[in-house]
Design a protein around this motif. Structure first.
Motif, PDB file in Angstrom:
ATOM      1  N   THR A 254      27.704  60.267  39.434  1.00  0.00           N
ATOM      2  CA  THR A 254      27.883  60.879  40.412  1.00  0.00           C
ATOM      3  C   THR A 254      26.562  61.382  40.997  1.00  0.00           C
ATOM      4  O   THR A 254      25.665  61.747  40.356  1.00  0.00           O
ATOM      5  CB  THR A 254      29.040  62.003  40.766  1.00  0.00           C
ATOM      6  OG1 THR A 254      28.431  63.092  39.917  1.00  0.00           O
ATOM      7  CG2 THR A 254      30.193  61.481  40.095  1.00  0.00           C
ATOM      8  N   THR A 255      26.540  61.246  42.533  1.00  0.00           N
ATOM      9  CA  THR A 255      25.210  61.809  43.135  1.00  0.00           C
ATOM     10  C   THR A 255      25.845  62.562  44.280  1.00  0.00           C
ATOM     11  O   THR A 255      27.022  62.672  44.496  1.00  0.00           O
ATOM     12  CB  THR A 255      24.289  60.559  43.272  1.00  0.00           C
ATOM     13  OG1 THR A 255      23.022  61.189  44.036  1.00  0.00           O
ATOM     14  CG2 THR A 255      25.055  59.545  44.340  1.00  0.00           C
ATOM     15  N   GLY A 256      24.933  62.943  45.074  1.00  0.00           N
ATOM     16  CA  GLY A 256      25.087  63.513  46.297  1.00  0.00           C
ATOM     17  C   GLY A 256      25.684  62.671  47.242  1.00  0.00           C
ATOM     18  O   GLY A 256      25.678  61.412  47.124  1.00  0.00           O
ATOM     19  N   PRO A 257      26.470  63.000  48.454  1.00  0.00           N
ATOM     20  CA  PRO A 257      27.369  62.271  49.076  1.00  0.00           C
ATOM     21  C   PRO A 257      26.655  61.550  50.160  1.00  0.00           C
ATOM     22  O   PRO A 257      25.495  62.191  50.618  1.00  0.00           O
ATOM     23  CB  PRO A 257      28.192  62.899  49.799  1.00  0.00           C
ATOM     24  CG  PRO A 257      27.801  64.443  49.803  1.00  0.00           C
ATOM     25  CD  PRO A 257      26.759  64.547  48.607  1.00  0.00           C
ATOM     26  N   ASN A 258      26.805  60.545  50.618  1.00  0.00           N
ATOM     27  CA  ASN A 258      26.310  60.046  51.904  1.00  0.00           C
ATOM     28  C   ASN A 258      27.162  60.395  53.058  1.00  0.00           C
ATOM     29  O   ASN A 258      28.162  60.971  52.972  1.00  0.00           O
ATOM     30  CB  ASN A 258      26.196  58.253  51.825  1.00  0.00           C
ATOM     31  CG  ASN A 258      27.708  57.489  51.879  1.00  0.00           C
ATOM     32  OD1 ASN A 258      28.715  58.213  52.290  1.00  0.00           O
ATOM     33  ND2 ASN A 258      27.769  56.478  51.359  1.00  0.00           N
ATOM     34  N   SER A 259      26.700  60.059  54.406  1.00  0.00           N
ATOM     35  CA  SER A 259      27.389  60.701  55.369  1.00  0.00           C
ATOM     36  C   SER A 259      28.677  60.093  55.677  1.00  0.00           C
ATOM     37  O   SER A 259      29.687  60.832  56.295  1.00  0.00           O
ATOM     38  CB  SER A 259      26.459  60.259  56.615  1.00  0.00           C
ATOM     39  OG  SER A 259      26.607  58.591  56.966  1.00  0.00           O
ATOM     40  N   LEU A 260      29.001  59.160  54.991  1.00  0.00           N
ATOM     41  CA  LEU A 260      30.400  58.624  55.090  1.00  0.00           C
ATOM     42  C   LEU A 260      31.662  59.469  54.361  1.00  0.00           C
ATOM     43  O   LEU A 260      32.793  59.759  54.524  1.00  0.00           O
ATOM     44  CB  LEU A 260      30.832  57.295  54.766  1.00  0.00           C
ATOM     45  CG  LEU A 260      32.213  56.673  55.082  1.00  0.00           C
ATOM     46  CD1 LEU A 260      32.494  56.491  56.440  1.00  0.00           C
ATOM     47  CD2 LEU A 260      32.103  55.309  54.335  1.00  0.00           C
ATOM     48  N   VAL A 261      30.986  60.129  53.148  1.00  0.00           N
ATOM     49  CA  VAL A 261      31.738  60.750  52.184  1.00  0.00           C
ATOM     50  C   VAL A 261      31.552  62.270  52.181  1.00  0.00           C
ATOM     51  O   VAL A 261      32.660  63.136  52.089  1.00  0.00           O
ATOM     52  CB  VAL A 261      31.257  60.459  50.825  1.00  0.00           C
ATOM     53  CG1 VAL A 261      32.157  61.227  49.733  1.00  0.00           C
ATOM     54  CG2 VAL A 261      31.477  59.089  50.592  1.00  0.00           C
TER      55      VAL A 261
END
Length: 245
Positions: free
Chosen positions: A162-169
């Motif tokens: 996992t990583t940091g979220p994009n703007s959709l998530v």
């Protein structure tokens, strides 16, 4: 003899996945000599078998297999640790004991055509499905390991990075699964690539402009329900904030 495995489909990472898409696309991730049983899945939950693609040391051909979702490191005393290793944080993967060996030598791809996240709405949780493009098959960055039980049983298991979220998530969760772009498949799967610098750039949020999301039935909250109806787009009976894609 060609290897025969059962295809799972549509995954939800926290905590379910989907893989019911084009079998041609899924096979294209792998070698042609693998026989794949077309068996759609719409609600894959932790500890269940998931389909993975890997490349063995010294071999050039990718192949399919299935592994338990929830990585059990080879040194574990028992398999209960697998309930806590469903996901691996990219930022600490090289130092976390359960993952620090696998990130260099046991990387895999986990094909899916969707994953789920939830929004708390009063006393209920509303699931949303996230897809790439128009619902194309894609691949998560995964790690795997092999564990031998005290009675000699060998269990292969995996985790999703996992990583940091994009703007959709971001309005639903502060993490998202790492999605590997096709041009990076070979590097990610190559067990001879053990320089973390060569794979670090893969571990980043996927472009939100190349994804979409929509609400699905709350039936999906029950991990025992695994059918196309539960995973189909649903109309919300309660307004939510934010734009739906």
């Amino acid at each position: 003899m060609p290897r025969s495995v059962s295809l799972t489909s549509r995954i939800a990472v926290y905590p379910a996945l989907e893989l019911d898409g084009s079998w041609t696309e899924i096979r294209n991730l792998c070698a042609a000599d693998d026989e794949v049983e077309e068996h759609p899945r719409y609600n894959i939950a932790p500890t269940q078998p998931v389909l993975i693609v890997l490349k063995e040391q010294g071999k050039k051909i990718r192949h399919f297999t299935t592994m338990r979702w929830g990585l059990i490191p080879s040194w574990a005393k028992d398999m209960s640790i697998g309930n806590r290793t469903l996901n691996a944080r990219s930022e600490t993967v090289t130092t976390t004991p359960a993952f620090r060996d696998s990130i260099f030598t046991k990387r895999c791809l986990i094909p899916a055509d969707g994953f789920y996240e939830w929004r708390k709405m009063g006393s209920v949780k509303q699931p949303y499905c996230f897809e790439v493009g128009e619902g194309e098959v894609f691949a998560f960055a995964g790690l795997w390991d092999e564990w031998r039980s005290p009675d000699g049983e060998i269990i292969e298991s995996c985790t999703i990075l996992t990583t940091g979220p994009n703007s959709l998530v971001a309005d639903l969760h502060d993490r998202m699964p790492v999605i590997v772009t096709p041009d990076k498949y070979d590097v990610w799967l190559d067990p001879d690539v053990n320089d973390f610098g060569r794979i670090r750039d893969i571990l980043k949020p996927y472009d939100a402009n190349l994804m979409r999301r929509y609400p699905v039935s709350r039936k999906l909250n029950n991990s025992k329900i695994d059918d196309a109806e539960a995973a189909s787009p649903a109309t919300l009976d309660t307004p939510t904030q934010g734009q739906l894609f």
